[in-house]
Design a protein around this motif. Structure first.
Motif, PDB file in Angstrom:
ATOM      1  N   UNK A   5     105.703 -76.942  42.796  1.00 44.70           N
ATOM      2  CA  UNK A   5     104.389 -76.342  42.728  1.00 44.70           C
ATOM      3  C   UNK A   5     103.458 -77.091  41.763  1.00 44.70           C
ATOM      4  N   UNK A   6     104.041 -77.767  40.772  1.00 46.70           N
ATOM      5  CA  UNK A   6     103.226 -78.424  39.739  1.00 46.70           C
ATOM      6  C   UNK A   6     103.593 -79.896  39.557  1.00 46.70           C
ATOM      7  N   UNK A   7     104.198 -80.500  40.567  1.00 50.12           N
ATOM      8  CA  UNK A   7     104.658 -81.879  40.388  1.00 50.12           C
ATOM      9  C   UNK A   7     103.505 -82.838  40.093  1.00 50.12           C
ATOM     10  N   UNK A   8     102.326 -82.565  40.639  1.00 53.12           N
ATOM     11  CA  UNK A   8     101.197 -83.463  40.411  1.00 53.12           C
ATOM     12  C   UNK A   8     100.756 -83.454  38.956  1.00 53.12           C
ATOM     13  N   UNK A   9     100.752 -82.281  38.327  1.00 54.60           N
ATOM     14  CA  UNK A   9     100.323 -82.175  36.943  1.00 54.60           C
ATOM     15  C   UNK A   9     101.344 -82.801  35.996  1.00 54.60           C
ATOM     16  N   UNK A  10     102.614 -82.631  36.338  1.00 56.55           N
ATOM     17  CA  UNK A  10     103.659 -83.288  35.540  1.00 56.55           C
ATOM     18  C   UNK A  10     103.538 -84.802  35.671  1.00 56.55           C
ATOM     19  N   UNK A  92      90.602 -99.294  21.156  1.00 60.61           N
ATOM     20  CA  UNK A  92      91.577 -99.128  22.234  1.00 60.61           C
ATOM     21  C   UNK A  92      92.575 -98.014  21.947  1.00 60.61           C
ATOM     22  N   UNK A  93      93.250 -98.070  20.810  1.00 58.99           N
ATOM     23  CA  UNK A  93      94.303 -97.093  20.527  1.00 58.99           C
ATOM     24  C   UNK A  93      93.775 -95.670  20.430  1.00 58.99           C
ATOM     25  N   UNK A  94      92.697 -95.431  19.666  1.00 58.68           N
ATOM     26  CA  UNK A  94      92.160 -94.055  19.640  1.00 58.68           C
ATOM     27  C   UNK A  94      91.728 -93.557  21.011  1.00 58.68           C
ATOM     28  N   UNK A  95      91.177 -94.453  21.849  1.00 57.51           N
ATOM     29  CA  UNK A  95      90.746 -94.039  23.183  1.00 57.51           C
ATOM     30  C   UNK A  95      91.941 -93.687  24.059  1.00 57.51           C
ATOM     31  N   UNK A  96      93.004 -94.476  23.978  1.00 57.15           N
ATOM     32  CA  UNK A  96      94.215 -94.171  24.749  1.00 57.15           C
ATOM     33  C   UNK A  96      94.805 -92.828  24.333  1.00 57.15           C
ATOM     34  N   UNK A  97      94.902 -92.618  23.027  1.00 57.13           N
ATOM     35  CA  UNK A  97      95.474 -91.357  22.525  1.00 57.13           C
ATOM     36  C   UNK A  97      94.606 -90.181  22.957  1.00 57.13           C
ATOM     37  N   UNK A  98      93.294 -90.341  22.878  1.00 60.73           N
ATOM     38  CA  UNK A  98      92.387 -89.245  23.240  1.00 60.73           C
ATOM     39  C   UNK A  98      92.475 -88.912  24.721  1.00 60.73           C
ATOM     40  N   UNK A  99      92.497 -89.939  25.569  1.00 61.57           N
ATOM     41  CA  UNK A  99      92.599 -89.690  27.011  1.00 61.57           C
ATOM     42  C   UNK A  99      93.940 -89.060  27.368  1.00 61.57           C
ATOM     43  N   UNK A 100      95.014 -89.545  26.746  1.00 61.45           N
ATOM     44  CA  UNK A 100      96.336 -88.967  27.012  1.00 61.45           C
ATOM     45  C   UNK A 100      96.389 -87.512  26.556  1.00 61.45           C
ATOM     46  N   UNK A 101      95.818 -87.224  25.394  1.00 63.42           N
ATOM     47  CA  UNK A 101      95.781 -85.841  24.904  1.00 63.42           C
ATOM     48  C   UNK A 101      94.953 -84.962  25.837  1.00 63.42           C
ATOM     49  N   UNK A 102      93.821 -85.485  26.302  1.00 63.80           N
ATOM     50  CA  UNK A 102      92.973 -84.727  27.233  1.00 63.80           C
ATOM     51  C   UNK A 102      93.734 -84.412  28.513  1.00 63.80           C
ATOM     52  N   UNK A 103      94.368 -85.446  29.094  1.00 63.07           N
ATOM     53  CA  UNK A 103      95.111 -85.239  30.345  1.00 63.07           C
ATOM     54  C   UNK A 103      96.250 -84.252  30.154  1.00 63.07           C
ATOM     55  N   UNK A 104      96.942 -84.345  29.025  1.00 60.95           N
ATOM     56  CA  UNK A 104      98.089 -83.471  28.780  1.00 60.95           C
ATOM     57  C   UNK A 104      97.647 -82.022  28.594  1.00 60.95           C
ATOM     58  N   UNK A 105      96.638 -81.812  27.750  1.00 65.61           N
ATOM     59  CA  UNK A 105      96.167 -80.451  27.468  1.00 65.61           C
ATOM     60  C   UNK A 105      95.644 -79.780  28.735  1.00 65.61           C
ATOM     61  N   UNK A 106      94.825 -80.496  29.497  1.00 66.24           N
ATOM     62  CA  UNK A 106      94.251 -79.887  30.686  1.00 66.24           C
ATOM     63  C   UNK A 106      95.284 -79.760  31.811  1.00 66.24           C
ATOM     64  N   UNK A 107      96.294 -80.616  31.828  1.00 67.11           N
ATOM     65  CA  UNK A 107      97.365 -80.441  32.809  1.00 67.11           C
ATOM     66  C   UNK A 107      98.144 -79.155  32.520  1.00 67.11           C
ATOM     67  N   UNK A 108      98.378 -78.883  31.241  1.00 66.42           N
ATOM     68  CA  UNK A 108      99.075 -77.647  30.864  1.00 66.42           C
ATOM     69  C   UNK A 108      98.212 -76.431  31.192  1.00 66.42           C
ATOM     70  N   UNK A 109      96.917 -76.521  30.919  1.00 63.48           N
ATOM     71  CA  UNK A 109      96.022 -75.423  31.264  1.00 63.48           C
ATOM     72  C   UNK A 109      95.966 -75.218  32.773  1.00 63.48           C
ATOM     73  N   UNK A 110      96.027 -76.323  33.521  1.00 61.39           N
ATOM     74  CA  UNK A 110      96.001 -76.216  34.974  1.00 61.39           C
ATOM     75  C   UNK A 110      97.254 -75.531  35.506  1.00 61.39           C
ATOM     76  N   UNK A 111      98.401 -75.796  34.883  1.00 55.55           N
ATOM     77  CA  UNK A 111      99.639 -75.108  35.269  1.00 55.55           C
ATOM     78  C   UNK A 111      99.481 -73.603  35.067  1.00 55.55           C
ATOM     79  N   UNK A 112      98.885 -73.228  33.940  1.00 55.24           N
ATOM     80  CA  UNK A 112      98.672 -71.808  33.652  1.00 55.24           C
ATOM     81  C   UNK A 112      97.714 -71.190  34.670  1.00 55.24           C
ATOM     82  N   UNK A 113      96.614 -71.865  34.946  1.00 57.67           N
ATOM     83  CA  UNK A 113      95.638 -71.349  35.901  1.00 57.67           C
ATOM     84  C   UNK A 113      96.233 -71.224  37.296  1.00 57.67           C
ATOM     85  N   UNK A 114      96.996 -72.228  37.688  1.00 61.68           N
ATOM     86  CA  UNK A 114      97.593 -72.210  39.029  1.00 61.68           C
ATOM     87  C   UNK A 114      98.614 -71.085  39.158  1.00 61.68           C
ATOM     88  N   UNK A 115      99.359 -70.798  38.074  1.00 60.76           N
ATOM     89  CA  UNK A 115     100.374 -69.730  38.131  1.00 60.76           C
ATOM     90  C   UNK A 115      99.732 -68.347  38.240  1.00 60.76           C
TER      91      UNK A 115
END
Length: 332
Positions: A5-10, A92-115
């Motif tokens: 159900x959530x393979x895309x977000x993972x 470069x490094x701060x931008x990578x960390x920020x984008x990864x954090x954004x994707x991770x946080x919103x992926x977790x929120x998306x799992x919650x919303x989808x459930x």
């Protein structure tokens, strides 16, 4: 949590981490380029859409794909703008960390919303795409717009992949600078007595992408500005001792690490006449201009080299200028 159900977000979280590792290890290749483009231009918008529209009925698959690209293009610059006001800056490094954090946080929120959704949207399958493209009683316009959208997305990905895998050469330039005697951009010898020694540091950094032989000419100039003709008037122009040349290999422009000099030379000078003078440092690549025979009085002001100063003032020659006021020596 059901993986199906959530393979895309993972996958978004895992892919973000993989891209970070590949970029930080300076790994290059077409697969890495495609992964990097997806990381920047698709994933942030994808997870944001998944949070905002968890219900299946809210958007079609094609709309989700299109909005994922559009929102990514909007989100990434905003993250960069936010980083600009932090101590880390837009690097470069701060931008990578920020984008990864954004994707991770919103992926977790998306799992919650989808459930919590009544009829949650799940990643599309070939069958679902076919059903969406074959809507109930589709019109010719609907089919045409759908095909155009798919073709546009494919072309955009192809162009972006090509541009990323065939980058244009970086800008070619040469750093040319003078510093004060302590090696800093301060305490320049701008007030001297006749015969008093002044010291500056001349620096050159080669970013031309090839070995370059640099020639440095140093001229002592006395000029004023004619307001009527809006042109400079050169009264005196003397070559100063210490002209030199040096051959330097190219070094890459490094915006991430600390700046380091490539070539430095201490230059000591003195001026034996009082007045307001300008010392011009002229930089030439590969070969210097030919000079006429020196005038009897050594003053080149009425000869061809005067044009070198005029060209330097107009930016046609890479140059540096130091204004020096020279006073009479103190009488004991």
């Amino acid at each position: 949590m059901e993986f199906k159900k959530h393979w895309d977000l993972i996958t978004v979280i895992v892919l973000s981490i993989i891209v970070d590792v590949l970029i930080l290890q300076n790994t290059r290749g077409i697969i890495q380029e495609i992964a990097g483009l997806t990381f920047v231009l698709f994933l942030p918008g994808y997870v944001l859409i998944a949070v905002l529209f968890p219900e299946k009925r809210e958007l079609s698959n094609l709309e989700r794909i299109a909005l994922s690209f559009g929102l990514s293009i909007a989100v990434v610059p905003l993250i960069g703008l936010g980083l600009n006001f932090t101590p880390w800056g837009v690097k470069l490094k701060p931008l990578l960390v920020s984008l990864t954090a954004f994707n991770t946080v919103f992926a977790i929120l998306a799992v919650y919303q989808r459930s919590r959704a009544v009829e949650p949207w799940t990643p599309f399958t070939v069958k679902e795409v076919t059903e969406k493209l074959g809507m109930e009683k589709p019109t010719t316009l609907d089919k045409t717009l759908s095909v155009i959208l798919i073709i546009s997305i494919i072309l955009s990905l192809g162009i972006l992949t090509y541009v990323a895998s065939h980058p244009k050469p970086g800008e070619k330039l040469t750093e040319f600078y003078i510093l004060g005697p302590e090696g800093k951009a301060s305490n320049y010898p701008t007030n001297l007595r006749v015969g008093q020694k002044g010291i500056v540091v001349i620096g050159i950094v080669n970013h031309e992408g090839r070995n370059v032989t640099y020639y440095v000419q140093i001229w002592l100039v006395n000029l004023t500005w004619d307001d009527r003709t809006n042109t400079p008037v050169v009264y005196e122009m003397y070559p100063m001792p210490g002209w030199f040349n040096v051959t330097l290999p190219p070094v890459p422009v490094n915006i991430e690490g600390n700046w380091t000099p490539e070539f430095k030379k201490n230059y000591t000078f003195s001026i034996d006449k009082p007045g307001k003078w300008q010392i011009w440092f002229l930089l030439f690549k590969d070969r210097p201009p030919e000079l006429p025979q020196a005038p009897a009085n050594g003053n080149y002001a009425e000869t061809g080299p005067k044009n070198l100063i005029l060209d330097a003032m107009n930016g046609r020659i890479q140059s540096l200028k130091l204004n020096v006021e020279v006073k009479e020596p103190v009488r004991g």
